[in-house]
Write an enzyme that holds these catalytic residues in place. Structure first.
Site, short mmCIF file in Angstrom:
data_model
loop_
_atom_site.label_atom_id
_atom_site.label_comp_id
_atom_site.label_asym_id
_atom_site.label_seq_id
_atom_site.Cartn_x
_atom_site.Cartn_y
_atom_site.Cartn_z
N LYS A 11 0.88 -1.23 -0.02
CA LYS A 11 -0.08 -0.03 -0.09
C LYS A 11 0.85 1.28 -0.12
CE LYS A 11 0.87 1.15 4.61
NZ LYS A 11 1.49 2.73 5.02
N ALA A 97 10.77 -2.64 5.42
CA ALA A 97 10.90 -1.27 6.32
C ALA A 97 10.84 -0.27 5.60
CB ALA A 97 12.09 -1.45 7.25
N GLY A 99 7.56 1.66 4.46
CA GLY A 99 6.30 2.40 4.80
C GLY A 99 5.09 1.80 3.74
N ALA A 101 3.72 -1.40 4.25
CA ALA A 101 2.85 -2.63 5.04
C ALA A 101 3.45 -3.69 4.28
CB ALA A 101 1.58 -2.06 4.84
N GLY A 103 5.15 -6.47 5.71
CA GLY A 103 4.99 -7.40 6.80
C GLY A 103 3.43 -7.50 6.74
N ASP A 137 -2.14 -2.49 10.73
CA ASP A 137 -2.38 -2.36 9.46
C ASP A 137 -3.06 -3.43 8.59
OD1 ASP A 137 -1.57 0.46 9.13
OD2 ASP A 137 0.34 -0.13 8.21
#
Ligand code: ATP
Length: 289
Positions: A11, A97, A99, A101, A103, A137
């Site tokens: 996203k 890592a 921004g 999402a 994971g 998230d």
């Protein structure tokens, strides 16, 4: 059915505002979330032994109990007393890592995949409730599309879908910790809040130029001074035909939105040659996940 392969889409945030902080430390947000074409591939395979295992083509990622895929699988195995085991294979394409999402969307895919593979018959709402116990998230990632996300991320309202728009993702050669960025925001005295309602109106009107004018992300006040490449990349995108460009989530990834795919690819060529980015990924915004 013994195996299943799912796409796990990343996203971007078209808008990100922070309204306050709960006593438990979670931040109260108002974010506009948008699914993008960039995705990981999650493969699930049932197995006879009673364990949950995982492999990933990105050696830098943990594949043990710390991985959100394993956490998501264990959650449903325990809650619904599933027998046997599961092997998860993850092809990582979403920058880590960053921004986007990454994971959370992998975990969402595992929850959805297990629901199908084991005929659990869980509703989207039930899956979202489980997902929320692992990350704020994840409920959005289960749903996808264009949405307003409020509360700590769990209060979701679908918005009129943003039409498919050419997009460029560029990640500087550094990752940032979401937790550390939110913490640093708390020590800022004041910052300008983006016009999230104006952004929602621009999305409803299907006006890309207005949408880009209304984009805003308060976390950029923290991450941009830490990672100077963000502003450089943003500027290059704007000078090379982007209608708008901004940092997503806690960063440091920058996305650009374009009227034309040709212009987007030309901008990708320019950016790739600057040496500022670890990855430059062409794509588009997606109406659904
Ligand atoms: P968000 O946008 O939700 O803040 P992010 O995109 O900034 O997240 P992630 O890519 O999800 O961040 O990675 C954050 C950390 O989570 C990584 O440092 C990584 O070690 C850990 N992690 C656990 N599982 C995964 C996974 N399946 N994919 C990526 N990172 C994972």
């Amino acid at each position: 059915m013994n195996e299943l392969s799912l796409k796990a889409h990343g996203k971007i945030n078209l808008g990100l505002d922070v309204l306050g902080r709960r006593e438990d430390g979670y931040h109260l947000v108002r974010m506009i979330m948008q699914t993008v074409s960039v995705h990981d591939r999650v493969k699930l395979q049932k197995k006879d032994t009673n364990d949950i295992t995982m492999s990933c083509d990105d050696a830098a990622l943990p594949t043990g109990d710390d991985n959100l895929c394993i956490k998501a699988a264990k959650l449903l195995f325990d809650a619904y007393h599933l027998s046997g085991g599961l092997d998860i294979s993850l092809e990582k394409r979403i920058p880590v890592a960053a921004g986007m999402a990454g994971g959370s969307t992998d975990a969402a895919a595992v929850l959805k995949g297990i629901n199908t593979l084991y005929d659990l018959g869980l509703s989207v709402e039930q899956l979202q409730k489980h997902g929320l116990t692992l990350g704020a998230d994840i409920p959005y990632c289960i749903m996808g599309g264009t949405a307003l996300s409020e509360g700590i991320g769990e209060v979701l309202s679908p918005l009129s879908p943003m039409p498919q728009t050419p997009l460029l993702i560029a990640k500087p050669k550094i990752g940032v910790s979401t937790g550390a960025i939110y913490k640093a925001l708390d020590s800022l005295e004041s910052y300008e809040h983006p016009d999230i309602d104006g952004l929602i109106a621009a999305i409803s009107a299907g006006d890309l130029e207005l949408l880009c004018q209304k984009m805003g992300n308060v976390l950029a006040y923290v991450t941009e001074p830490m990672v100077p490449e963000i502003e450089k990349i943003r500027k290059i995108m704007m000078e090379n035909g982007a209608t708008g460009a901004m940092m997503t989530g806690s960063g440091p990834t920058v996305f650009g939105l374009f009227e034309s795919e040709t212009v987007m690819h030309a901008c990708a060529d320019v950016l790739s040659k600057t040496g500022l980015c670890e990855t430059v990924i062409p794509g588009y915004t997606k109406e659904t996940s």
